[in-house]
Design a protein around this motif. Structure first.
Motif, PDB file in Angstrom:
ATOM      1  N   ASP A  74      85.166  13.848  -4.305  1.00 37.71           N
ATOM      2  CA  ASP A  74      86.208  13.326  -5.191  1.00 37.71           C
ATOM      3  C   ASP A  74      85.829  13.448  -6.662  1.00 37.71           C
ATOM      4  O   ASP A  74      86.474  12.865  -7.529  1.00 37.71           O
ATOM      5  CB  ASP A  74      86.498  11.859  -4.825  1.00 37.71           C
ATOM      6  N   LYS A  75      84.770  14.190  -6.974  1.00 34.65           N
ATOM      7  CA  LYS A  75      84.325  14.353  -8.365  1.00 34.65           C
ATOM      8  C   LYS A  75      84.354  15.830  -8.740  1.00 34.65           C
ATOM      9  O   LYS A  75      84.313  16.690  -7.855  1.00 34.65           O
ATOM     10  CB  LYS A  75      82.881  13.851  -8.512  1.00 34.65           C
ATOM     11  N   THR A  76      84.383  16.073 -10.039  1.00 37.47           N
ATOM     12  CA  THR A  76      84.373  17.482 -10.481  1.00 37.47           C
ATOM     13  C   THR A  76      82.931  17.991 -10.553  1.00 37.47           C
ATOM     14  O   THR A  76      81.976  17.210 -10.660  1.00 37.47           O
ATOM     15  CB  THR A  76      85.031  17.645 -11.864  1.00 37.47           C
ATOM     16  N   PHE A  77      82.791  19.284 -10.487  1.00 35.85           N
ATOM     17  CA  PHE A  77      81.463  19.930 -10.542  1.00 35.85           C
ATOM     18  C   PHE A  77      81.649  21.289 -11.200  1.00 35.85           C
ATOM     19  O   PHE A  77      82.778  21.806 -11.304  1.00 35.85           O
ATOM     20  CB  PHE A  77      80.888  20.072  -9.124  1.00 35.85           C
ATOM     21  N   ASP A  78      80.535  21.871 -11.647  1.00 29.34           N
ATOM     22  CA  ASP A  78      80.591  23.198 -12.278  1.00 29.34           C
ATOM     23  C   ASP A  78      80.321  24.308 -11.270  1.00 29.34           C
ATOM     24  O   ASP A  78      80.916  25.380 -11.330  1.00 29.34           O
ATOM     25  CB  ASP A  78      79.544  23.285 -13.398  1.00 29.34           C
ATOM     26  N   LEU A  79      79.383  24.036 -10.362  1.00 32.42           N
ATOM     27  CA  LEU A  79      78.991  25.053  -9.381  1.00 32.42           C
ATOM     28  C   LEU A  79      78.892  24.409  -8.007  1.00 32.42           C
ATOM     29  O   LEU A  79      78.307  23.332  -7.876  1.00 32.42           O
ATOM     30  CB  LEU A  79      77.607  25.631  -9.758  1.00 32.42           C
ATOM     31  N   ALA A  80      79.472  25.044  -7.005  1.00 36.73           N
ATOM     32  CA  ALA A  80      79.284  24.594  -5.616  1.00 36.73           C
ATOM     33  C   ALA A  80      78.491  25.672  -4.880  1.00 36.73           C
ATOM     34  O   ALA A  80      78.834  26.860  -4.931  1.00 36.73           O
ATOM     35  CB  ALA A  80      80.622  24.377  -4.929  1.00 36.73           C
ATOM     36  N   ILE A  81      77.436  25.234  -4.206  1.00 39.02           N
ATOM     37  CA  ILE A  81      76.587  26.141  -3.429  1.00 39.02           C
ATOM     38  C   ILE A  81      76.987  26.022  -1.960  1.00 39.02           C
ATOM     39  O   ILE A  81      77.067  24.905  -1.424  1.00 39.02           O
ATOM     40  CB  ILE A  81      75.104  25.727  -3.581  1.00 39.02           C
ATOM     41  N   ILE A  82      77.231  27.153  -1.319  1.00 40.18           N
ATOM     42  CA  ILE A  82      77.494  27.148   0.132  1.00 40.18           C
ATOM     43  C   ILE A  82      76.642  28.270   0.712  1.00 40.18           C
ATOM     44  O   ILE A  82      77.012  29.450   0.654  1.00 40.18           O
ATOM     45  CB  ILE A  82      78.989  27.376   0.461  1.00 40.18           C
ATOM     46  N   THR A  83      75.481  27.921   1.227  1.00 37.19           N
ATOM     47  CA  THR A  83      74.536  28.954   1.686  1.00 37.19           C
ATOM     48  C   THR A  83      73.970  28.593   3.064  1.00 37.19           C
ATOM     49  O   THR A  83      74.043  27.448   3.511  1.00 37.19           O
ATOM     50  CB  THR A  83      73.352  29.084   0.698  1.00 37.19           C
ATOM     51  N   GLY A  84      73.392  29.596   3.689  1.00 33.02           N
ATOM     52  CA  GLY A  84      72.712  29.375   4.969  1.00 33.02           C
ATOM     53  C   GLY A  84      73.675  29.173   6.118  1.00 33.02           C
ATOM     54  O   GLY A  84      73.342  28.529   7.114  1.00 33.02           O
ATOM     55  N   MET A  85      74.888  29.709   5.990  1.00 36.67           N
ATOM     56  CA  MET A  85      75.895  29.609   7.067  1.00 36.67           C
ATOM     57  C   MET A  85      76.460  31.006   7.320  1.00 36.67           C
ATOM     58  O   MET A  85      76.267  31.914   6.512  1.00 36.67           O
ATOM     59  CB  MET A  85      77.051  28.697   6.650  1.00 36.67           C
TER      60      MET A  85
END
Ligand SMILES: C[S@@+](CC[C@H](N)C(=O)[O-])C[C@H]1O[C@@H](n2cnc3c(N)ncnc32)[C@H](O)[C@@H]1O
Length: 210
Positions: A74-85
């Motif tokens: 529910d918060k803003t972010f600059d970078l989202a990491i989605i790895t190892g999948m």
């Protein structure tokens, strides 16, 4: 450099970083210890990995979420990491994201071409690509909302990676992989795989002669 440290290096320049499927929480820990990031969010769909991240990241400015993909974030972010999948799971997590201010760092375990195809179809643009060797070659894609057209060759070799000399060992590995694989395939599957082999060979030659 190992894979986790390599991912952490790629957070440089982003203040608030969300790690989806954070598991051990080590990526955020390295990124904080190197002074690259100011705030973190660690999220996982499973309680046990989330507990592991809480342990690793005790004392760091991190919020924790038990969440399927972005669902509970529910918060803003600059970078989202989605790895190892796998590429399909990464695609499922990313599919409804529609914020042009967010950047995503994607690290599929295998079959990167499936993810590149998805990104092209679903309105994402690859802004950079990287590869690291840590017992295996791992590719990473930095991505934002946007438009791109990829050729069939680029889905395999990568539209950004194909210009990088440091990717030569990866392309050499892929050429050897397909050269070993093709003779073992049934005849009807060979033609397609020979085409893919040639994409890697041509890119390798271009990079070596550049
Ligand atoms: C193999 S680990 C990868 C850990 C870390 N991201 C890395 O690159 O080393 C995959 C993690 O993703 C979590 N996961 C799987 N599906 C998820 C989803 N839909 N949303 C959030 N986390 C998920 C798993 O529980 C697991 O902790």
């Amino acid at each position: 450099m190992n894979r986790i440290e390599f991912i952490a290096e790629l957070t440089k320049g982003y203040d608030v970083v969300l790690d989806i499927g954070s598991d051990h929480g080590l990526v955020l820990k390295y990124a904080f210890d190197k002074g690259y990031i100011k705030k973190g969010m660690a999220s996982d769909i499973n309680p046990n990995p989330l507990k592991a991240a809480q342990k690793t990241l005790t004392g760091y400015p991190v919020e924790f979420y038990l969440s399927n993909g972005f669902e509970s974030i529910d918060k803003t972010f600059d970078l989202a990491i989605i790895t190892g999948m796998g590429p399909h799971l990464i695609s499922e997590i990313l599919i409804n994201r529609n914020n042009p201010n967010e950047t995503y760092l994607l690290g599929p375990n295998q079959k990167v071409y499936i993810l590149r195809e998805f990104l092209m179809q679903e309105g994402f643009e690859i802004i950079d690509e990287y590869v690291v060797y840590d017992g295996f070659y791992y590719c990473f894609l930095k991505v934002k909302k946007g438009r791109m057209q990829l050729t069939d060759a680029e889905k395999y070799i990568g539209p950004k990676l194909k210009t990088k000399k440091e990717a030569i060992p990866y392309y050499e590995h892929m050429v050897t992989h397909y050269e070993n694989l093709i003779p073992q395939l049934p005849t009807k599957l060979r033609k397609n795989n020979i085409e893919i082999l040639n994409y890697f060979k041509e890119t390798l030659n271009q990079l070596k002669n550049a």
